[in-house]
Scaffold this active site. Structure first.
Site, PDB file in Angstrom:
ATOM      1  N   HIS A  28       0.836  -1.204   0.000  1.00  0.00           N
ATOM      2  CA  HIS A  28       0.000   0.000   0.000  1.00  0.00           C
ATOM      3  C   HIS A  28       0.871   1.255   0.000  1.00  0.00           C
ATOM      4  CE1 HIS A  28      -2.917   2.762   2.247  1.00  0.00           C
ATOM      5  NE2 HIS A  28      -3.549   2.453   1.136  1.00  0.00           N
ATOM      6  N   HIS A  70      -0.852  10.147  -3.116  1.00  0.00           N
ATOM      7  CA  HIS A  70      -2.129   9.631  -2.623  1.00  0.00           C
ATOM      8  C   HIS A  70      -3.259  10.642  -2.727  1.00  0.00           C
ATOM      9  CE1 HIS A  70      -5.199   8.770   0.495  1.00  0.00           C
ATOM     10  NE2 HIS A  70      -5.113   7.572  -0.040  1.00  0.00           N
TER      11      HIS A  70
HETATM   12 CA    CA Z   1      -4.790   3.954  -3.078  1.00  0.00          CA
END
Ligand code: CA
Length: 335
Positions: A28, A70
């Site tokens: 992630h 992000h």
């Molecule tokens: Ca993402």
């Protein structure tokens, strides 16, 4: 001696099993539990930890580049407020889309903080001297492709289109741009080792129908209260919803607490959400987010969460900020 030899054999067998695990580990934002998220350094460290996929979140710049960040905002992961104080919008935020790539290159990427400047995950990277920078999607694809070639591995891409409706409002068709980039790397076909992910169901439909994307798509599922997109997630988190999703997508990315009845769990009962069986029946891959060893749900251990995910929920993998504890769990549990 004999026992230790047996142990060695057992361990090596377990390693092979672990490497062939059907449970996908998705890095992630790279190895974001250890280095500032989405930097090339975080992607490199993730590669060294050998997940199944490495994630790239994608936003557009003023001069038409795609960068890996992000948020559409810059202020919680860079020093933009200090370097470009007058480029703030009326809402008090700095936007990647208001900066050229050359300008973004002058920023120092740092560990994520909240809007008050406090580090979100207190025990992560504390340094301030190493110059981490904003990188393009092209650079991330090149890096992982080259490492795959050099180490003879096959780690896949897991690329998210961020806020497509917002980008469109600002005059940018970010999905088309992403597909143009993927086509240059032959990452747009049915068998390419990539998932394209998005929170916006209308955009997922558009990717499939209007833009003709042939590769694998994951629809991310949020809580309506987060305002991620105009998608009504409550309608989708149903048996009918899963049937609708399966017409367009290959998988779903639910938030961990959406997978089961959390109230029942507090009383020690495991009650999977009713739509989970339908999702499986429809053949949807299920990749929930996000396992964080330093932000576990109250009262739960890492082993309990990973145990739930692998069995009885039996999902197909997990997004994680920390690859090693997930790998260790899979190794030790023989999953
Ligand atoms: Ca993402």
């Amino acid at each position: 001696m004999f026992t230790s030899k047996l142990k060695a054999i057992a361990l090596s067998t377990a390693l092979i099993t672990s490497q062939a695990s059907a449970f996908d580990i998705i890095a992630h934002r790279g190895a974001s539990g250890y280095l500032p998220e989405h930097t090339l350094e975080a992607a490199t460290l993730a590669f060294a930890q050998q997940p199944d996929f490495i994630e790239q979140d994608v936003v557009a710049t003023k001069d038409g580049e795609l960068v890996v960040l992000h948020d559409i905002h810059l202020d919680t992961v860079t020093d933009v407020a200090a370097k470009f104080p007058d480029r703030v919008r009326d809402d008090g935020r700095w936007y990647a889309l208001d900066f050229t790539l050359a300008e973004l290159r002058t920023l120092q990427v740092k560990e994520r903080s909240d809007t008050d400047g406090k580090q979100v995950f207190a025990n992560r990277y504390h340094g301030s001297k190493a110059l981490f920078t904003v990188a393009t999607l092209d650079e991330h694809i090149e890096l992982i492709s080259e490492l795959n070639r050099e180490f003879n591995s096959n780690i896949g891409f897991y690329t998210e289109i961020k806020s497509p409706a917002w980008h469109k409002k600002e005059g940018v068709d970010i999905s088309q741009r992403l597909l143009d980039t993927l086509a240059r790397y032959n990452l747009n076909g049915e068998n390419a080792n990539i998932y394209v992910q998005c929170f916006d169901f209308a955009e997922v439909k558009r990717l499939r129908n209007e833009l003709g994307f042939k590769g694998k798509i994951v629809l991310l599922l949020a809580d309506n209260s987060w305002g991620e997109s105009a998608t009504d997630y409550q309608t989708l988190l149903t048996e009918q919803g899963m049937q609708d999703i399966a017409k367009y997508a290959d998988g779903i990315g639910p938030w961990l607490p959406q997978l089961l009845d959390m109230k029942a769990l507090q009383q020690g009962k495991i009650v999977p959400s009713p739509w989970l069986a339908t999702a499986k029946k429809e053949g949807l891959v299920i990749h929930p987010y996000t396992f964080r060893i330093d932000a576990l749900p109250t009262g739960m251990t890492a082993e309990q969460i990973l145990g739930l995910l692998t069995e009885p929920l039996a999902v197909d993998g997990v997004f994680t900020d920390q690859i090693p504890p997930v790998k260790n769990f899979l190794l030790q549990s023989g999953k």
